[in-house]
Design an enzyme around this catalytic site. Structure first.
Site, PDB file in Angstrom:
ATOM      1  CB  CYS A   1      34.916  27.835  69.982  1.00  0.00           C
ATOM      2  SG  CYS A   1      35.875  28.312  68.543  1.00  0.00           S
ATOM      3  CB  CYS A   2      34.536  32.489  70.085  1.00  0.00           C
ATOM      4  SG  CYS A   2      34.924  34.219  70.426  1.00  0.00           S
ATOM      5  CB  ILE A   3      30.702  35.171  68.860  1.00  0.00           C
ATOM      6  CG1 ILE A   3      29.369  35.926  68.810  1.00  0.00           C
ATOM      7  CG2 ILE A   3      31.290  35.027  67.464  1.00  0.00           C
ATOM      8  CD1 ILE A   3      28.860  36.338  70.164  1.00  0.00           C
TER       9      ILE A   3
END
Length: 268
Positions: free
Chosen positions: A169-171
């Site tokens: 998730c995210c980066i």
């Protein structure tokens, strides 16, 4: 026996037929169902130089709710640098270890990433935070030319080869894009849209790394049902999380969608 006595005759007969050895056998059968064993790989403690704590917490809550058995890991390496989160600036004279810092989130129950093997787990999940781009890889400095930590690369390749799901998730989807050529991932939208997606440029980097970027929302909508993208071929599941400027509960729900799909892909 008391439970059977309280049931009607038809239900008692059905239960006995379903469990030839009686009700005890019926319960033993239920207990034999094994929970999914999931590894969670941390990158420090704190959004700007390690793991995003809210994301890690959300992952752990959703895994717990899904009945998974969890073991946390982190590389035993120095952080790229230490950020004073009250100022958003590097603490020049300070150094920290990724494993030691990650232990804060794991409440001490953590192991070196070198000990993570596919044989011991059914899936692996990587929370976001700048640590994924600074400590698990050099993406924050080198972009498309980044290098991935040797143990992180090994884990990604091993789980992929074994056909076991990988959640990010995210980066952190940049890790999969770099290591697993052609993997489909999402970091949200590809345009900043007035600051709603401040890290939208990452989508372009995903493509330069050899991955395929799929636009997804960070909130529930009828057009983007679960806010997570599932690459069924590669068993890679991703969600934008804090790549979007949105309310915390939307981040939590999106991560829940990612975890739910990872657990589903384990078949447990």
């Amino acid at each position: 026996a008391a439970m059977l006595a309280s049931c009607g005759p038809a239900l008692r007969t059905a239960l006995r037929r379903a469990a030839p050895g009686g009700l005890a056998s019926f319960h033993c059968s239920a207990r034999r169902h094994r929970a999914a064993r999931v590894a969670v790989v941390l990158s420090g403690c704190g959004v700007y130089d390690g793991t995003e704590i809210h994301e890690a917490s959300a992952i752990l809550v959703h895994l717990s709710r899904g009945g998974a058995e969890v073991q946390m890991y982190a590389p035993d390496v120095p952080q790229m640098h230490v950020i004073d989160h009250s100022k958003g600036q590097p603490a020049e004279a300070e150094s920290r270890n990724v494993l030691v810092e990650s232990a804060r989130i794991a409440r001490g129950k953590i192991a070196s990433l070198t000990k993570l093997t596919t044989a011991d787990h059914d899936a692996v999940i990587f929370p976001g935070g700048f640590g994924a781009a600074k400590n698990l890889s050099t993406f924050a400095v080198d972009g498309k030319d980044c290098k991935v930590n040797r143990e992180v690369e090994r884990v990604l390749k091993d789980f992929h080869k074994a056909g076991k799901p990988i959640g990010l998730c995210c980066i952190s989807p940049v890790l999969a894009a770099k290591v697993l050529s052609g993997a489909e991932v999402t970091v949200g939208h590809e345009e900043e849209e007035g600051g709603k997606w401040p890290y939208a440029g990452t989508a372009g980097a995903i493509k330069e790394l050899g991955g395929k970027h799929c636009v997804k929302e960070a909130v529930f909508s009828l057009t983007a049902f679960y806010e997570a993208h599932v690459d069924t071929k590669n068993k890679v599941v991703t969600t934008p999380a804090f790549m979007c400027e949105t309310e915390l509960h939307n981040i939590f729900d999106g991560i829940g969608a990612m975890v739910k799909n990872v657990l589903k892909l384990t078949g447990k």
